[in-house]
Design an enzyme around this catalytic site. Structure first.
Site, short mmCIF file in Angstrom:
data_model
loop_
_atom_site.label_atom_id
_atom_site.label_comp_id
_atom_site.label_asym_id
_atom_site.label_seq_id
_atom_site.Cartn_x
_atom_site.Cartn_y
_atom_site.Cartn_z
NE ARG A 1 1.67 13.56 -23.42
CZ ARG A 1 1.43 14.12 -22.09
NH1 ARG A 1 2.45 15.10 -21.62
NH2 ARG A 1 1.27 13.98 -20.90
CG HIS B 1 -3.81 13.22 -19.76
ND1 HIS B 1 -2.80 11.95 -19.98
CD2 HIS B 1 -2.86 14.27 -18.79
CE1 HIS B 1 -2.17 12.43 -19.14
NE2 HIS B 1 -1.97 13.48 -18.30
CD GLN C 1 -2.87 13.55 -14.32
OE1 GLN C 1 -1.83 13.51 -15.00
NE2 GLN C 1 -2.79 13.68 -12.48
CG ASP D 1 -5.29 21.40 -17.10
OD1 ASP D 1 -4.05 21.26 -16.95
OD2 ASP D 1 -5.28 20.04 -18.60
CB CYS E 1 -3.47 16.98 -14.46
SG CYS E 1 -3.16 18.18 -15.52
NE ARG F 1 0.13 10.45 -14.74
CZ ARG F 1 0.41 10.64 -16.25
NH1 ARG F 1 0.78 12.44 -15.90
NH2 ARG F 1 0.49 10.06 -17.26
N1 CP Z 1 0.09 15.51 -16.35
C1 CP Z 1 0.92 15.72 -17.03
O1 CP Z 1 0.12 14.50 -17.47
O2 CP Z 1 2.27 15.68 -17.34
P1 CP Z 1 2.85 16.08 -17.71
O3 CP Z 1 2.60 16.64 -19.56
O4 CP Z 1 4.03 16.32 -17.87
O5 CP Z 1 3.32 14.54 -18.80
N1 NVA Z 2 -5.25 19.78 -20.82
C1 NVA Z 2 -3.15 19.59 -20.39
C2 NVA Z 2 -2.51 18.82 -19.56
C3 NVA Z 2 -1.39 18.40 -20.00
C4 NVA Z 2 -0.50 17.18 -19.29
C5 NVA Z 2 -2.58 19.59 -22.49
O1 NVA Z 2 -3.29 18.40 -22.87
O2 NVA Z 2 -1.48 20.55 -22.49
#
Ligand code: CP
Ligand code: NVA
Length: 308
Positions: A107, A134, A137, A225, A266, A294
């Site tokens: 990530r 993502h 997700q 989101d 998400c 997930r």
């Molecule tokens: N939805 C998601 O990816 O959550 P986290 O940021 O907690 O991993």
């Molecule tokens: N759009 C959000 C998703 C988190 C899972 C971010 O990137 O922070």
């Protein structure tokens, strides 16, 4: 060797096979304790590195638990633990990690980091979120929709809010899984133009709406989101909130969708901002199944990456 970098870059037949495998593995567990092993142990003897340059609850825990259920081992590394932020190149890091581990999930911020990791790693690399996409997700989201309502192909998905990274992966999925996608949000926060183009080219009907009520008419699924993603500056928060307030998913907005429409997020959610608690905890919401999936979807992704 299969990297899982993005939904639009992955063969649609492989995506479908992963969704099916995820459901099969979920059912096979039959509700046993989370720490209990699966009957099949395809990751036995495998080591998985989970690298986080941004915070995470779901991605971190679900990849870790999923790997262990399949017999593998994990190490969770934060960006600051590694030399990544201290001058060692991504390419060199990828080459070194490939000598220790069998699979890398990362990530990160800029998607070029992910691309470089994949280019130089000799083991599969999985995208655990970038500023732009993502994909893990959305695999869980497609699985969740189909679990509740059957095939997602031909359905109408409405995204209300910021056209962010999760929205871009949804557009990629629209193209690959054959559903229609309506974005409802302010023009300043329109979704990634390339993702819109990909979905349209693949035959998906993509609409850009400024009026949230008009957008959700006939929706099978409503999604939102956070209004401020991890890569957005905190100084933009007030401006973004002002622009996005008309797109809050609340009971009045859900009432405009089909009566059996689902609601997804998400997570993490900011209750009473992008969505009200009434919707999150209400009859349309499948957010806890979505979060659980997930785990199952990523187990299928890891197996596909390793050819197991
Ligand atoms: N939805 C998601 O990816 O959550 P986290 O940021 O907690 O991993
Ligand atoms: N759009 C959000 C998703 C988190 C899972 C971010 O990137 O922070």
């Amino acid at each position: 060797m299969n990297h899982f970098l993005d939904i639009h870059g992955t063969d649609p037949a492989a995506l479908r096979q992963m969704i099916e495998a995820a459901g099969t593995m979920k059912r096979a567990r039959g509700g046993r304790p989370k720490g209990a092993a699966d009957d099949s142990q395809p990751l036995e003897g495998r080591m998985v590195a989970l690298i986080f340059e941004k915070p995470s609850t779901r991605t971190r825990v679900s990849f870790d638990v999923g790997t262990r259920q399949m017999g593998g081992q994990t190490m969770v590394l934060s960006g600051s633990d590694l030399q990544l932020g201290h001058g060692e190149t991504i390419a060199d890091t990828a080459r070194v990690l490939s000598r220790y581990v069998d699979l890398i999930m990362i990530r990160t911020f800029d998607e070029t980091v992910l691309a470089e990791m994949a280019e130089y790693a000799s083991v599969p690399v999985i995208n655990g979120l970038t500023d732009r996409t993502h994909p893990c997700q959305i695999m869980a989201d497609v699985m969740t929709y189909e679990e509740h309502r059957g095939p997602i192909a031909g359905r109408k998905v409405v995204w209300a809010g910021d056209g962010n990274n999760v929205c871009a992966s949804f557009l990629h999925a629209a193209g690959q899984f054959g559903f229609d996608f309506t974005f409802a949000g302010p023009p300043q926060l329109d979704p990634d133009a390339e993702a819109v183009g990909f979905a349209r080219k693949a035959g998906s009907r993509v609409a850009i709406e400024r009026d949230a009520r008009a957008a959700v008419q006939g929706a099978d699924l409503v999604v939102t989101d956070t209004w401020v993603s991890m890569h957005d500056s905190q100084s933009s928060k007030e401006r973004r909130h002002n622009m996005l307030r008309p797109y809050q998913v609340n009971a009045a907005l859900m009432a405009e969708a089909k009566p059996d429409a689902l609601f997804m997020h998400c997570l993490p959610a900011h209750r009473e901002e992008e969505v009200t608690s009434e919707v999150m905890d209400g009859p349309h919401s499948v957010i806890w199944d979505e979060a659980e999936n997930r785990l199952h979807a990523q187990k299928a992704i890891m197996r596909w990456c390793l050819g197991l």
